[in-house]
Scaffold this motif. Structure first.
Motif, PDB file in Angstrom:
ATOM      1  N   ALA A 149       0.423   5.644 -11.332  1.00  0.00           N
ATOM      2  CA  ALA A 149       1.546   6.361 -11.946  1.00  0.00           C
ATOM      3  C   ALA A 149       2.861   5.988 -11.274  1.00  0.00           C
ATOM      4  O   ALA A 149       3.901   5.909 -11.935  1.00  0.00           O
ATOM      5  N   LEU A 150       2.805   5.758  -9.971  1.00  0.00           N
ATOM      6  CA  LEU A 150       4.020   5.360  -9.251  1.00  0.00           C
ATOM      7  C   LEU A 150       4.493   3.987  -9.730  1.00  0.00           C
ATOM      8  O   LEU A 150       5.698   3.748  -9.908  1.00  0.00           O
ATOM      9  N   VAL A 151       3.550   3.100  -9.959  1.00  0.00           N
ATOM     10  CA  VAL A 151       3.889   1.773 -10.475  1.00  0.00           C
ATOM     11  C   VAL A 151       4.565   1.905 -11.843  1.00  0.00           C
ATOM     12  O   VAL A 151       5.602   1.282 -12.105  1.00  0.00           O
ATOM     13  N   ARG A 200       4.079  14.244  -5.819  1.00  0.00           N
ATOM     14  CA  ARG A 200       5.160  13.927  -6.770  1.00  0.00           C
ATOM     15  C   ARG A 200       4.738  12.962  -7.868  1.00  0.00           C
ATOM     16  O   ARG A 200       5.236  13.045  -8.981  1.00  0.00           O
ATOM     17  N   PHE A 201       3.842  12.039  -7.524  1.00  0.00           N
ATOM     18  CA  PHE A 201       3.527  10.978  -8.494  1.00  0.00           C
ATOM     19  C   PHE A 201       2.059  10.925  -8.929  1.00  0.00           C
ATOM     20  O   PHE A 201       1.736  10.259  -9.909  1.00  0.00           O
ATOM     21  N   GLY A 219       0.816  -1.213   0.000  1.00  0.00           N
ATOM     22  CA  GLY A 219       0.000   0.000   0.000  1.00  0.00           C
ATOM     23  C   GLY A 219       0.843   1.254   0.000  1.00  0.00           C
ATOM     24  O   GLY A 219       2.037   1.215   0.317  1.00  0.00           O
ATOM     25  N   VAL A 220       0.232   2.358  -0.368  1.00  0.00           N
ATOM     26  CA  VAL A 220       0.984   3.608  -0.424  1.00  0.00           C
ATOM     27  C   VAL A 220       1.451   4.052   0.966  1.00  0.00           C
ATOM     28  O   VAL A 220       2.484   4.701   1.103  1.00  0.00           O
ATOM     29  N   GLY A 267      -5.681  -1.109 -19.619  1.00  0.00           N
ATOM     30  CA  GLY A 267      -5.633   0.342 -19.624  1.00  0.00           C
ATOM     31  C   GLY A 267      -4.684   0.918 -18.579  1.00  0.00           C
ATOM     32  O   GLY A 267      -4.425   2.126 -18.561  1.00  0.00           O
ATOM     33  N   HIS A 268      -4.143   0.064 -17.746  1.00  0.00           N
ATOM     34  CA  HIS A 268      -3.216   0.534 -16.718  1.00  0.00           C
ATOM     35  C   HIS A 268      -1.953   1.092 -17.377  1.00  0.00           C
ATOM     36  O   HIS A 268      -1.391   0.470 -18.270  1.00  0.00           O
TER      37      HIS A 268
END
Lengths: 191, 191
Positions: B52-54, B46-47, B28-29, B117-118
């Motif tokens: 988007a981080l992935v 930031r992300f 988890g974040v 779509g990811h």
DNA sequence: ACTAGACTAAACAGATCGGTATACCCGTCA
DNA sequence: TGACGGGTATACCGATCTGTTTAGTCTAGT
């Protein structure tokens, strides 16, 4: 294979579809119960935990794959061992087309279950070792000079084809693997 | 490569370690923020999102792998193209020993992200196509009769070795793959 | 001196996670 | 008749999920 109650059967079917299609960690037990038309109480009475359900899912997948593979190989005559080895690739191609579009369910499961203590890890390990052993057997029947080495190569071709099929990174990974298997057979003195 | 703020740098490092080690959906974040010594607010500034981080994690992993692979290959002289192809397997072996014990991060990610779509899916696709293209380039330099076919085979060997390494199902999958590559080169008229 | 950017701290959403509890229905078999 | 197994329905538990909000600090550049 102990027989399952009707509700347990539906749970396992729903789990198989959802776990494979969406990933194990992405699917909750509530969703599985809903898809199976079953309450969570029933699910937990039949399987005990999500971990155990995951293991049961992989065990049944393994059984289906083994049954399919051996049946397809047995269509080739015992008198032609090299053809039986090539038949494993034809079986793999048909299997993936039918129910493996997202790659190997065991590799995918391993990606999601880093904990080596998870009961499913044993099932995954067993699956790969069984396939390796089966390929070794076929290699020996074919009179390969070094059946262990040939089995290693064949297993590598199987896994490579499966993962590339799942990623849609090559047009015909199974065909590529089959061609390489043919050369591996020649190299092993099985022409 | 746009430069990251110090906090963003730590977030990406923590994400890389946790995502690869435990799986994307299992992390988890909050955990990432904690490991990075950063608040969730900063992470989101930031992300933008976990998705988007992935994608950023995979992009950077891709960059590192490309850099490593091409550097290792360039240690082999340009006058010996077959050796450069074999060097890709040596590079793979060293890479996995160093930072790929749990198999290919891209294959693992694909297993967890069925949604086409990811944003990370594009990164994964790009990665495999780049490697295929690079292997094709090396095949062409080596004067292969059919560089496309050879590249397909080499890619399959790479992927097969990587997945088997991650499953610990064979003692030396990279060595097996390298041996098969050698034969593939001979077959392609590159001896 | 002022400001913009990078950051911390902490609470808060609403949903979902794996798992449990209570209460009830229904068919089979003794 | 009565016990029992398999099942439904529903509510609940504490924890965690992604993501937002409010409030305030520190620092570098102009």
């Amino acid at each position: 294979m102990e027989t399952l109650t009707p509700a347990a059967r539906r749970v396992l079917d729903a789990a198989a579809e959802l776990f494979y299609g969406q990933g194990i960690n992405a699917v909750g037990v509530d969703l599985i119960a809903k898809h199976a038309g079953v309450t969570k109480k029933t699910l937990y009475e039949r399987f005990g935990s999500k971990e155990a359900l995951v293991a049961a899912y992989l065990r049944e997948r393994d059984e289906r794959w083994r049954g399919w593979l051996t049946a397809e190989v047995d269509k080739a005559p015992r008198q032609d061992p090299p053809d039986r080895i090539l038949a494993t690739f034809d079986a793999l191609g048909a299997w993936m087309h039918r129910e493996n579009p997202r790659g190997c369910g065991f590799v995918n499961a391993a990606a999601e279950l880093p904990d080596t203590g998870h009961p499913a890890r044993q099932v995954i390990s067993d699956q790969k070792h069984w396939l390796r052993g089966y390929l070794r057997e076929l290699s020996e029947d074919a009179g390969a000079e070094d059946p262990d080495a040939l089995a290693d190569e064949l297993l590598l071709l199987h896994e490579g084809a499966t993962v590339l099929y799942g990623l849609s990174a090559l047009p015909d990974p199974v065909g590529t693997a089959r061609g390489m298997a043919l050369r591996a057979l020649e190299q092993a003195g099985v022409g």
